[in-house]
Enzyme design. Structure first.
Site, PDB file in Angstrom:
ATOM      1  N   GLU A 188       5.131  10.981   3.427  1.00 17.03           N
ATOM      2  CA  GLU A 188       3.969  10.158   3.089  1.00 17.03           C
ATOM      3  C   GLU A 188       3.448   9.380   4.293  1.00 17.03           C
ATOM      4  O   GLU A 188       2.290   8.941   4.300  1.00 17.03           O
ATOM      5  CB  GLU A 188       4.327   9.188   1.965  1.00 17.03           C
ATOM      6  N   GLU A 201       2.494   1.877  -3.376  1.00 18.23           N
ATOM      7  CA  GLU A 201       1.535   2.441  -4.332  1.00 18.23           C
ATOM      8  C   GLU A 201       1.458   3.964  -4.173  1.00 18.23           C
ATOM      9  O   GLU A 201       1.445   4.710  -5.153  1.00 18.23           O
ATOM     10  CB  GLU A 201       0.167   1.813  -4.118  1.00 18.23           C
ATOM     11  N   HIS A 202       1.428   4.426  -2.931  1.00 15.06           N
ATOM     12  CA  HIS A 202       1.406   5.865  -2.683  1.00 15.06           C
ATOM     13  C   HIS A 202       2.664   6.537  -3.222  1.00 15.06           C
ATOM     14  O   HIS A 202       2.603   7.629  -3.804  1.00 15.06           O
ATOM     15  CB  HIS A 202       1.309   6.124  -1.185  1.00 15.06           C
ATOM     16  N   HIS A 240       0.832  -1.207   0.000  1.00 17.66           N
ATOM     17  CA  HIS A 240       0.000   0.000   0.000  1.00 17.66           C
ATOM     18  C   HIS A 240       0.864   1.254   0.000  1.00 17.66           C
ATOM     19  O   HIS A 240       0.616   2.212  -0.756  1.00 17.66           O
ATOM     20  CB  HIS A 240      -0.900  -0.058   1.237  1.00 17.66           C
TER      21      HIS A 240
END
Length: 218
Positions: A164, A87-88, A84
């Site tokens: 992030e 992907e960011h 996940h």
């Protein structure tokens, strides 16, 4: 094959990035159901498989998808959330797009971030999408340049990773909230960030999830 001759079409690129198993076959290859005869299936020299499907509407546009057969099931216990997170990070700096420039690039192309470009992470796949405003060769080349960076050109700079973390943690908090008090069936999916809603989907009990709309290529 000459994909640029189509006035409107959809392209699906499939990449298998796990070394432990062979790449899966196209679904129709192991089924008695035939594929759409208009769909063109192929494989590049580097192993990347593709599907090209012409569409009548919307005219002069192209829908691109990059499907990577790797997701959360491929993580070790001490790697939970990495798929996940990665992907960011595709949106935070790559070979051709310095950190902070990708959104502006999409805007110059006439695209909205979160609407015409998005991504999601699942158990066994990561999917990136682009809705291109035109289907000419130059526009498609830009879309494929973005996908090329997603697939193998991420910078993964330490400062961008640290920035992030806050977004990932906000999604985790949102997912925890949804798990304890999921929205009604009429509610849409989580919009904590424009590029990914996977954390909320995985935490939202299946019995409480809103019914999925049927997908079709038009």
């Amino acid at each position: 094959m000459h994909p640029f001759r189509f006035r409107s079409f959809a392209v699906l690129l499939l990449s298998f990035l796990t070394a432990a198993a062979a790449a899966p076959r196209f679904a129709h290859e192991d089924s008695d159901l035939k594929a759409d005869p208009a769909a063109r299936f192929g494989k590049l020299e580097n192993g990347l498989r593709y599907v090209v499907l012409p569409n009548a509407e919307p005219k002069g546009r192209a829908s691109l998808r990059l499907l990577i057969h790797a997701g959360s099931l491929h993580e070790e216990e001490d790697q939970r959330g990495v798929a996940h997170f990665l992907e960011h990070m595709a949106f935070n700096g790559s070979r051709n797009f310095a950190p902070g420039t990708l959104v502006e690039f999409f805007q110059r192309m006439g695209m909205s971030f979160g609407g015409d470009t998005n991504a999601s992470t699942g158990f066994d796949r990561t999917l990136y999408l682009l809705e291109m405003p035109k289907s000419d060769a130059a526009t498609l080349a830009e879309g494929f340049r973005v996908f090329g960076d997603y697939a193998g050109g991420l910078l993964l700079k330490a400062d961008e990773i640290d920035k992030e973390r806050g977004i990932i943690l906000s999604e985790k908090r949102a997912a925890t909230t949804w798990a304890s008090a999921p929205p009604s069936r009429s509610s849409s999916s989580c919009s904590a960030t424009p590029c990914c809603r996977a954390a909320c989907r995985s935490a939202w009990p299946r019995s409480s999830r809103a019914p999925r709309a049927s997908a079709s290529s038009s």
